[in-house]
Design an enzyme around this catalytic site. Structure first.
Site, PDB file in Angstrom:
ATOM      1  N   GLY A  57      -1.131  43.102  49.678  1.00 43.06           N
ATOM      2  CA  GLY A  57      -1.385  44.088  50.736  1.00 43.06           C
ATOM      3  C   GLY A  57      -1.404  45.485  50.171  1.00 43.06           C
ATOM      4  N   GLY A  74      -1.659  49.656  51.691  1.00 40.18           N
ATOM      5  CA  GLY A  74      -1.853  50.562  52.822  1.00 40.18           C
ATOM      6  C   GLY A  74      -1.584  51.986  52.392  1.00 40.18           C
ATOM      7  N   SER A  75      -1.555  52.871  53.348  1.00 41.09           N
ATOM      8  CA  SER A  75      -1.365  54.284  53.029  1.00 41.09           C
ATOM      9  C   SER A  75       0.050  54.522  52.493  1.00 41.09           C
ATOM     10  CB  SER A  75      -1.593  55.118  54.275  1.00 41.09           C
ATOM     11  OG  SER A  75      -0.756  54.641  55.295  1.00 41.09           O
ATOM     12  N   TYR A  76       0.977  53.659  52.877  1.00 34.67           N
ATOM     13  CA  TYR A  76       2.378  53.785  52.480  1.00 34.67           C
ATOM     14  C   TYR A  76       2.628  53.324  51.040  1.00 34.67           C
ATOM     15  CZ  TYR A  76       1.921  48.923  52.805  1.00 34.67           C
ATOM     16  OH  TYR A  76       1.456  47.668  52.566  1.00 34.67           O
ATOM     17  N   GLY A  77       1.779  52.430  50.525  1.00 32.89           N
ATOM     18  CA  GLY A  77       2.033  51.833  49.208  1.00 32.89           C
ATOM     19  C   GLY A  77       1.436  50.451  49.092  1.00 32.89           C
ATOM     20  N   VAL A 118       2.008  45.935  48.637  1.00 33.27           N
ATOM     21  CA  VAL A 118       2.837  44.740  48.823  1.00 33.27           C
ATOM     22  C   VAL A 118       2.439  43.720  47.743  1.00 33.27           C
ATOM     23  CG1 VAL A 118       3.540  42.910  50.420  1.00 33.27           C
ATOM     24  CG2 VAL A 118       2.926  45.145  51.327  1.00 33.27           C
ATOM     25  N   LYS A 124       7.764  45.101  48.465  1.00 31.01           N
ATOM     26  CA  LYS A 124       7.019  46.150  49.159  1.00 31.01           C
ATOM     27  C   LYS A 124       7.387  47.475  48.517  1.00 31.01           C
ATOM     28  CE  LYS A 124       5.942  47.659  53.837  1.00 31.01           C
ATOM     29  NZ  LYS A 124       6.064  47.337  55.251  1.00 31.01           N
ATOM     30  N   ASP A 171       6.192  48.290  66.081  1.00 33.59           N
ATOM     31  CA  ASP A 171       4.857  47.947  65.587  1.00 33.59           C
ATOM     32  C   ASP A 171       4.648  46.436  65.673  1.00 33.59           C
ATOM     33  OD1 ASP A 171       2.333  48.511  64.613  1.00 33.59           O
ATOM     34  OD2 ASP A 171       2.957  48.636  62.515  1.00 33.59           O
TER      35      ASP A 171
HETATM   36  P1  ADP Z   1       2.199  47.377  56.297  1.00 32.94           P
HETATM   37  O1  ADP Z   1       1.715  46.870  57.607  1.00 32.94           O
HETATM   38  O2  ADP Z   1       3.041  48.598  56.426  1.00 32.94           O
HETATM   39  O3  ADP Z   1       1.087  47.502  55.313  1.00 32.94           O
HETATM   40  P2  ADP Z   1       3.569  44.821  55.987  1.00 32.94           P
HETATM   41  O4  ADP Z   1       5.021  44.628  55.715  1.00 32.94           O
HETATM   42  O5  ADP Z   1       3.075  44.429  57.320  1.00 32.94           O
HETATM   43  O6  ADP Z   1       3.210  46.334  55.656  1.00 32.94           O
HETATM   44  O7  ADP Z   1       2.772  44.039  54.855  1.00 32.94           O
HETATM   45  C1  ADP Z   1       1.372  44.115  54.739  1.00 32.94           C
HETATM   46  C2  ADP Z   1       0.790  42.715  54.595  1.00 32.94           C
HETATM   47  O8  ADP Z   1       1.370  42.051  53.458  1.00 32.94           O
HETATM   48  C3  ADP Z   1       1.065  41.809  55.783  1.00 32.94           C
HETATM   49  O9  ADP Z   1       0.126  41.935  56.834  1.00 32.94           O
HETATM   50  C4  ADP Z   1       1.035  40.419  55.121  1.00 32.94           C
HETATM   51  O10 ADP Z   1      -0.261  39.947  55.041  1.00 32.94           O
HETATM   52  C5  ADP Z   1       1.625  40.695  53.748  1.00 32.94           C
HETATM   53  N1  ADP Z   1       3.089  40.460  53.785  1.00 32.94           N
HETATM   54  C6  ADP Z   1       4.065  41.379  53.992  1.00 32.94           C
HETATM   55  N2  ADP Z   1       5.295  40.828  53.961  1.00 32.94           N
HETATM   56  C7  ADP Z   1       5.101  39.516  53.720  1.00 32.94           C
HETATM   57  C8  ADP Z   1       5.985  38.390  53.563  1.00 32.94           C
HETATM   58  N3  ADP Z   1       7.316  38.510  53.651  1.00 32.94           N
HETATM   59  N4  ADP Z   1       5.428  37.183  53.321  1.00 32.94           N
HETATM   60  C9  ADP Z   1       4.079  37.050  53.239  1.00 32.94           C
HETATM   61  N5  ADP Z   1       3.205  38.047  53.377  1.00 32.94           N
HETATM   62  C10 ADP Z   1       3.684  39.273  53.611  1.00 32.94           C
HETATM   63 MG    MG Z   2       2.223  45.524  58.828  1.00 30.75          MG
END
Ligand code: ADP
Ligand code: MG
Length: 286
Positions: A12, A14-17, A19, A38, A137
């Site tokens: 993943g 996003g603007s925050y960083g 994953v 994350k 959210d």
């Molecule tokens: P943000 O929405 O701030 O970008 P998220 O915590 O929702 O951050 O993570 C972004 C994406 O990364 C999620 O929509 C998902 O697809 C994946 N992701 C995040 N945490 C997990 C997790 N614990 N297990 C599997 N996928 C994850």
């Molecule tokens: Mg999210």
């Protein structure tokens, strides 16, 4: 701390960083053990905000619920403290948004499946609310599935509180799940989370957003003044009633998470869910 984990792949951004899927570096015995890292960029944050973010992570680390993504670890990813790293358990089934998207054009989810997932989300929300925490959210992209089809609520907001202005952060994405009051300058409350939960149940049954429009302003107008969405077909009155109650434009008329879980229709589903999970637990020993 940061080098205890080895990055496997980015999942993943996003603007925050970012994953990442990660594993422990020096852990051959558990090499199959994977986690999610994350990374939250805080280079613009001042000392107070950094402390706040760390404090927030510490609070989230104290949470323990079967339907909430568990926090394992946190650390500053770099010596300059510009990135906060949070290690969480990995949910191999991906997010609910993707699962629902893959159903489009194909068969709908059965009422049983919908309710099994919904009660787990509602239990997670009730747990957070009982700890005086608002999620802020709730959406299908923040709900994850494990390999064994359990639901885990994730993306509990660390950076969320840091954003100067709630409205500004809302405007970044399309506010499909935002309750009417948020556009009327009424503070976010437990009941705003419940509205979002209603949008989620609607999406699970209809495979589309409860409120949609081509332009931002008409979406806001629909949320504030529009008719309630057309109820999904093929589901019982119990499900449709739940959706209508949660999508009540009047804040006080919306049920709390506790009210939802105490609805007889939901109680029945919880009973079934517990029976099913108990029989699943017993099975391997037979
Ligand atoms: P943000 O929405 O701030 O970008 P998220 O915590 O929702 O951050 O993570 C972004 C994406 O990364 C999620 O929509 C998902 O697809 C994946 N992701 C995040 N945490 C997990 C997790 N614990 N297990 C599997 N996928 C994850
Ligand atoms: Mg999210």
């Amino acid at each position: 701390m940061a080098d205890r984990y080895e990055k496997i792949e980015k999942i993943g951004e996003g603007s925050y960083g970012q994953v990442w899927k990660v594993k422990l570096r020096d852990d051959p015995a558990n090499s199959k053990n994977k986690f999610v890292l994350k990374l939250i960029r805080l280079e613009k944050a001042n000392k107070k905000e950094r402390e706040y973010a760390e404090q927030e992570v510490k609070l989230l680390k104290t949470l323990s619920h079967p339907n909430i993504v568990s926090f394992k670890d946190h650390f500053w990813y770099d010596s300059k403290q510009t990135q906060l790293g949070i290690v969480m358990s990995l949910c191999e089934g991906g997010d609910l948004y993707k699962v629902l998207k893959s159903k489009k054009g194909g068969g709908k989810l059965s009422e049983h499946e919908v309710m099994q997932w919904f009660i787990q989300i509602a239990l997670a929300v009730q747990y957070l609310h009982s700890k005086n925490i608002l999620h802020r959210d709730l959406k299908t992209q923040n709900i994850f599935l494990t390999r064994s089809n359990l639901v885990k609520l994730g993306d509990l907001g660390i950076a969320r509180e840091l954003k100067e202005d709630e409205m500004a952060s809302t405007l970044i994405g399309t506010p499909y799940y935002m309750s009417p009051e948020i556009f009327q300058n009424i503070p976010y409350s437990y009941k705003s989370d419940i509205w979002s939960l209603g949008c989620i149940l609607y999406e699970m049954t209809s495979l589309k957003h409860a409120f949609t429009a081509h332009a931002f302003s008409s979406l806001v107008h629909k949320i504030i003044n529009g008719e309630p969405p057309k109820m999904p077909t093929g589901y019982s009155k119990g499900v449709c009633d739940l959706i209508s109650r949660m999508l009540n434009k009047e804040i006080d008329a919306r049920p709390s998470a506790r009210d939802i879980l105490q609805t007889p229709f939901v109680q029945e589903k919880i009973k079934k869910f517990l029976e099913d999970s108990q029989s699943k637990q017993k099975r391997p020993s037979r």
